[in-house]
Design a protein around this motif. Sequence first.
Motif, mmCIF file in Angstrom:
data_model
loop_
_atom_site.group_PDB
_atom_site.id
_atom_site.type_symbol
_atom_site.label_atom_id
_atom_site.label_comp_id
_atom_site.label_asym_id
_atom_site.label_seq_id
_atom_site.Cartn_x
_atom_site.Cartn_y
_atom_site.Cartn_z
ATOM 1 N N GLY A 190 0.828 -1.163 -0.009
ATOM 2 C CA GLY A 190 0.208 -0.121 -0.072
ATOM 3 C C GLY A 190 0.934 1.215 0.015
ATOM 4 N N GLN A 191 1.890 1.241 -0.309
ATOM 5 C CA GLN A 191 2.834 2.288 -0.387
ATOM 6 C C GLN A 191 2.923 3.169 -1.618
ATOM 7 O OE1 GLN A 191 6.099 -0.066 1.393
ATOM 8 N NE2 GLN A 191 6.900 1.740 2.350
ATOM 9 N N ALA A 192 2.398 2.301 -2.690
ATOM 10 C CA ALA A 192 2.162 2.579 -3.978
ATOM 11 C C ALA A 192 0.572 2.290 -4.195
ATOM 12 C CB ALA A 192 2.694 2.258 -4.751
ATOM 13 N N LYS A 193 -0.009 2.549 -5.192
ATOM 14 C CA LYS A 193 -1.367 2.159 -5.731
ATOM 15 C C LYS A 193 -1.485 0.779 -5.207
ATOM 16 C CE LYS A 193 -4.359 3.260 -9.104
ATOM 17 N NZ LYS A 193 -4.548 4.959 -9.374
ATOM 18 N N LEU A 194 -2.609 0.274 -4.310
ATOM 19 C CA LEU A 194 -2.688 -1.081 -3.650
ATOM 20 C C LEU A 194 -2.834 -2.079 -5.039
ATOM 21 C CD1 LEU A 194 -2.813 -2.470 -1.151
ATOM 22 C CD2 LEU A 194 -5.512 -2.436 -1.564
ATOM 23 N N MET A 195 -1.933 -3.063 -4.817
ATOM 24 C CA MET A 195 -2.194 -4.048 -5.852
ATOM 25 C C MET A 195 -2.070 -5.519 -5.025
ATOM 26 S SD MET A 195 -2.273 -3.598 -8.979
ATOM 27 C CE MET A 195 -3.048 -1.786 -9.592
ATOM 28 N N PRO A 196 -2.864 -6.600 -5.377
ATOM 29 C CA PRO A 196 -3.809 -6.568 -6.505
ATOM 30 C C PRO A 196 -5.023 -5.528 -6.163
ATOM 31 C CG PRO A 196 -3.608 -8.794 -5.442
ATOM 32 C CD PRO A 196 -2.630 -7.774 -4.876
ATOM 33 N N PRO A 197 -5.478 -4.932 -7.004
ATOM 34 C CA PRO A 197 -6.664 -4.098 -6.658
ATOM 35 C C PRO A 197 -7.779 -4.424 -5.644
ATOM 36 C CG PRO A 197 -6.504 -4.152 -8.809
ATOM 37 C CD PRO A 197 -5.675 -5.075 -8.312
ATOM 38 N N LYS A 198 -8.350 -3.544 -4.798
ATOM 39 C CA LYS A 198 -9.109 -3.727 -3.563
ATOM 40 C C LYS A 198 -9.817 -5.036 -3.902
ATOM 41 C CE LYS A 198 -9.590 -0.224 0.109
ATOM 42 N NZ LYS A 198 -9.540 1.029 -0.576
ATOM 43 N N LYS A 199 -10.571 -4.859 -4.878
ATOM 44 C CA LYS A 199 -11.803 -5.901 -5.047
ATOM 45 C C LYS A 199 -11.056 -7.402 -5.409
ATOM 46 C CE LYS A 199 -13.928 -2.851 -7.439
ATOM 47 N NZ LYS A 199 -14.581 -2.304 -8.644
ATOM 48 N N PHE A 200 -9.928 -7.411 -5.852
ATOM 49 C CA PHE A 200 -9.459 -8.633 -6.288
ATOM 50 C C PHE A 200 -9.253 -9.592 -5.228
ATOM 51 C CE2 PHE A 200 -6.014 -11.304 -7.691
ATOM 52 C CZ PHE A 200 -6.476 -11.874 -9.002
ATOM 53 N N SER A 201 -9.542 -10.722 -5.137
ATOM 54 C CA SER A 201 -9.233 -12.004 -4.373
ATOM 55 C C SER A 201 -8.877 -13.026 -5.033
ATOM 56 C CB SER A 201 -10.360 -12.072 -3.391
ATOM 57 O OG SER A 201 -11.321 -12.645 -3.905
ATOM 58 N N PRO A 202 -7.953 -14.041 -4.497
ATOM 59 C CA PRO A 202 -7.444 -13.721 -3.009
ATOM 60 C C PRO A 202 -6.333 -12.734 -2.942
ATOM 61 C CG PRO A 202 -6.453 -15.490 -3.992
ATOM 62 C CD PRO A 202 -7.348 -14.987 -5.130
ATOM 63 N N ARG A 203 -6.020 -12.263 -1.554
ATOM 64 C CA ARG A 203 -4.817 -11.309 -1.779
ATOM 65 C C ARG A 203 -3.600 -11.927 -0.929
ATOM 66 N NH1 ARG A 203 -6.354 -6.660 -2.746
ATOM 67 N NH2 ARG A 203 -4.490 -5.926 -2.018
ATOM 68 N N PRO A 204 -2.396 -11.414 -1.289
ATOM 69 C CA PRO A 204 -1.334 -12.142 -0.496
ATOM 70 C C PRO A 204 -1.236 -11.899 0.919
ATOM 71 C CG PRO A 204 -0.651 -10.046 -1.955
ATOM 72 C CD PRO A 204 -2.175 -10.396 -2.151
ATOM 73 N N THR A 205 -0.711 -12.948 1.598
ATOM 74 C CA THR A 205 -0.747 -12.952 3.087
ATOM 75 C C THR A 205 0.572 -11.995 3.612
ATOM 76 O OG1 THR A 205 0.692 -14.906 3.299
ATOM 77 C CG2 THR A 205 -1.623 -15.107 3.057
ATOM 78 N N ALA A 206 0.595 -11.583 4.778
ATOM 79 C CA ALA A 206 1.566 -10.859 5.154
ATOM 80 C C ALA A 206 2.944 -11.747 4.902
ATOM 81 C CB ALA A 206 1.395 -10.560 6.664
#
Length: 118
Positions: A86-102
């Motif tokens: 989130g230090q640049a435009k959030l990727m994958p975009p918000k609505k996209f799932s799944p999202r990468p884990t920490a």
Amino acid sequence: MKIVKMIVMPVSFLFGTVDFVFSAPPDFQKDIQPLMTRYCVECHGSNKPKAGIRLDSYDAILAKSRKQSVIPGEPEKSKLLMTMTGQAKLMPPKKFSPRPTADEIEMIKDWIKAGAKK
Ligand code: HEC
């Protein structure tokens, strides 16, 4: 307790666990590429990549250009990572799932830090 350690240490060494615990850098093919495929390539593949950025191969990711998304050794300057944190435009975009884990994001950071080797 000590005796257990004396047995466990050499055994886990044999199986590579110690290597893992003392963090050998992540491997592109084994660790990083699958994450790209899972989270990024749908939009950043060879067919009309979004923002003109391809993330579907090592060479594409490291290709020297204004849009180069990984700077070896410099995670804080690598867009590939900055977008995920989130230090640049959030990727994958918000609505996209799944999202990468920490943990997965951390692994990408470690890989870049260690020189982003192939
Ligand atoms: C659902 C489609 C989609 C997915 C999945 C996706 N992206 Fe993107 N990406 C876009 C779009 C659309 C843009 C252009 C956004 C814009 O400029 O408004 C973009 C732009 C970017 C940029 C340029 C951002 C900038 O500030 O210059 C980077 C870097 C990037 N993506 C990396 C990634 C990474 C890394 C992943 C996987 C973790 C990913 N993207 C997953 C659609 C996607």
